[in-house]
Design an enzyme around this catalytic site. Structure first.
Site, mmCIF file in Angstrom:
data_model
loop_
_atom_site.group_PDB
_atom_site.id
_atom_site.type_symbol
_atom_site.label_atom_id
_atom_site.label_comp_id
_atom_site.label_asym_id
_atom_site.label_seq_id
_atom_site.Cartn_x
_atom_site.Cartn_y
_atom_site.Cartn_z
ATOM 1 N N ASP A 198 0.855 -1.186 0.000
ATOM 2 C CA ASP A 198 0.000 0.000 0.000
ATOM 3 C C ASP A 198 0.894 1.239 0.000
ATOM 4 O O ASP A 198 1.729 1.397 0.892
ATOM 5 C CB ASP A 198 -0.906 -0.006 1.225
ATOM 6 C CG ASP A 198 -2.030 1.008 1.120
ATOM 7 O OD1 ASP A 198 -1.717 2.212 1.174
ATOM 8 O OD2 ASP A 198 -3.200 0.616 0.990
ATOM 9 N N ILE A 199 0.734 2.081 -1.019
ATOM 10 C CA ILE A 199 1.538 3.299 -1.082
ATOM 11 C C ILE A 199 1.090 4.251 0.022
ATOM 12 O O ILE A 199 -0.102 4.540 0.171
ATOM 13 C CB ILE A 199 1.397 3.976 -2.463
ATOM 14 C CG1 ILE A 199 1.923 3.034 -3.559
ATOM 15 C CG2 ILE A 199 2.161 5.294 -2.503
ATOM 16 C CD1 ILE A 199 1.759 3.560 -4.960
ATOM 17 N N ASN A 206 -2.624 13.084 -4.705
ATOM 18 C CA ASN A 206 -3.712 13.566 -5.552
ATOM 19 C C ASN A 206 -4.187 14.946 -5.118
ATOM 20 O O ASN A 206 -4.452 15.828 -5.959
ATOM 21 C CB ASN A 206 -4.877 12.574 -5.516
ATOM 22 C CG ASN A 206 -4.593 11.309 -6.304
ATOM 23 O OD1 ASN A 206 -3.832 11.324 -7.265
ATOM 24 N ND2 ASN A 206 -5.193 10.205 -5.889
ATOM 25 N N ASP A 215 -1.412 9.372 -10.857
ATOM 26 C CA ASP A 215 -1.381 8.275 -11.827
ATOM 27 C C ASP A 215 0.049 7.943 -12.221
ATOM 28 O O ASP A 215 0.422 6.768 -12.352
ATOM 29 C CB ASP A 215 -2.187 8.643 -13.076
ATOM 30 C CG ASP A 215 -3.685 8.692 -12.806
ATOM 31 O OD1 ASP A 215 -4.101 8.246 -11.717
ATOM 32 O OD2 ASP A 215 -4.426 9.185 -13.677
ATOM 33 N N GLU A 241 -4.511 2.252 -4.504
ATOM 34 C CA GLU A 241 -3.056 2.281 -4.353
ATOM 35 C C GLU A 241 -2.566 1.006 -3.681
ATOM 36 O O GLU A 241 -1.506 0.970 -3.069
ATOM 37 C CB GLU A 241 -2.626 3.508 -3.529
ATOM 38 C CG GLU A 241 -3.116 3.534 -2.102
ATOM 39 C CD GLU A 241 -4.477 4.193 -1.926
ATOM 40 O OE1 GLU A 241 -4.795 4.540 -0.783
ATOM 41 O OE2 GLU A 241 -5.224 4.370 -2.912
#
Length: 332
Positions: A198-199, A206, A215, A241
């Site tokens: 998981d980022i 964003n 993106d 993500e």
């Protein structure tokens, strides 16, 4: 018994010949190529193929046999189809792949004229051709080029299994791959591990820099992971993500080693066009398949490890809880 007069016989023969000539004239005008092939596999005549974007001239095949012209396995298969059509009297259908370079009698200049030298897909329609002027029974083999249809099918199949942003497997495809790998690991008693990634703080990318930058960060992260994987490993995007990596033939120590390399490498990824320069980090949970366990259970334990990685400061890897004594690894 009434006997047909010589005049009537001559008229019947003339009519059959006229019908045959009309059929051959029609075939010559069709875009698809057709072959008259006898029961021994001899190419008696090659007709049509007016669509030069799909076909090269097949005239050099006349006088050769299927066995001489084609690779052994294909030649044997085609000859059996010819004989089945003659024996049953019914049209035979088959789909096959064939490349210009596999057809031996074609001279170099004909091969060079091919619009696509690679494999082409065809639907063969094979039916007996009675009253043909040849010593042995023959069939008419119409080869319909279905390459565009096959390419379109492949496109939609790939689209249904691929995450459009990153180009890796989507959730559905990853789950299908996972269940296959779990079954294989249990059958052969081999290890299987997985990472769930998981980022960290992805939503802030964003909100601060826009979705285009987010993106791009996802694409760069995917590229970094893919470059560290073996050809047998599988990566998929299962959420915004969130990613999963399947590691066949890999025990917990091997999975931890790979996961730590991903954590380290990810920290050097810079999000393009951000000021000041923004780098990303990732949190990872690791688990290894246990005996009698399904993918969902292993994923759940990896997800619990991921939660600990986040709680312990992120930008790190955590492993699953130790198994109970009655839960040895899948290869134990």
């Amino acid at each position: 018994m009434d006997e047909t007069s010589p005049t009537d016989q001559a008229a019947l023969i003339a009519r059959l010949k006229a019908e045959r000539d009309q059929l051959l004239t029609l075939l010559r005008a069709l875009p698809d190529i057709s072959f008259v092939i006898d029961q021994d596999g001899l190419y008696v005549r090659v007709i049509g193929g007016a669509n030069q974007a799909m076909y090269v001239s097949g005239k050099p095949l006349e006088g050769t046999t299927l066995q001489e012209a084609l690779p052994d396995e294909i030649g044997r298969r085609f000859l059996q189809v010819v004989r089945d059509a003659l024996q049953t009297g019914e049209m035979q259908f088959l789909e096959y792949e064939l490349g210009v370079d596999e057809v031996q009698p074609l001279p170099p200049h004909v091969r060079a004229s091919a619009s696509d030298p690679g494999k082409q897909y065809f639907e063969g329609r094979v039916l007996p051709l009675p009253s043909y002027d040849h010593p042995k029974p023959v069939v008419l083999w119409v080869a319909v080029n279905i390459t565009p249809r096959k390419q379109l099918e492949q496109y939609w199949r790939t689209a249904a299994e691929t995450d459009p942003l990153t180009g890796i497997a989507n959730r559905r495809a990853l789950l299908e791959q996972a269940h296959g790998e779990v079954e294989r690991a249990h059958r052969y008693g081999h290890p299987l591990s997985l990472l769930i990634l998981d980022i960290d703080h992805f939503k802030s990318i964003n909100s601060r820099f826009g979705h285009a930058r987010g993106d791009e960060a996802l694409r760069r992260f995917t590229q970094v992971c893919t470059e560290l994987l073996r050809t047998s490993d599988r990566i998929g995007r299962i959420g915004g993500e969130e990613f999963v990596i399947l590691l066949p033939e890999t025990d917990l120590a091997g999975a931890v080693s790979l996961g730590n390399r991903i954590v380290e490498t990810t920290a050097s990824i810079e999000v393009a066009n951000t000021s000041p320069v923004f780098t990303i980090t990732v949190s990872i949970g690791v688990a290894t398949l246990r005996r009698g366990e399904g993918f969902e259970e292993t994923l759940h334990r990896a997800d619990q490890a991921l939660s600990r990685a986040k709680a312990n400061g992120r930008n790190r890897l955590e492993t699953e809880s130790a198994p109970r004594p009655d839960e040895p690894p899948a290869n134990g």
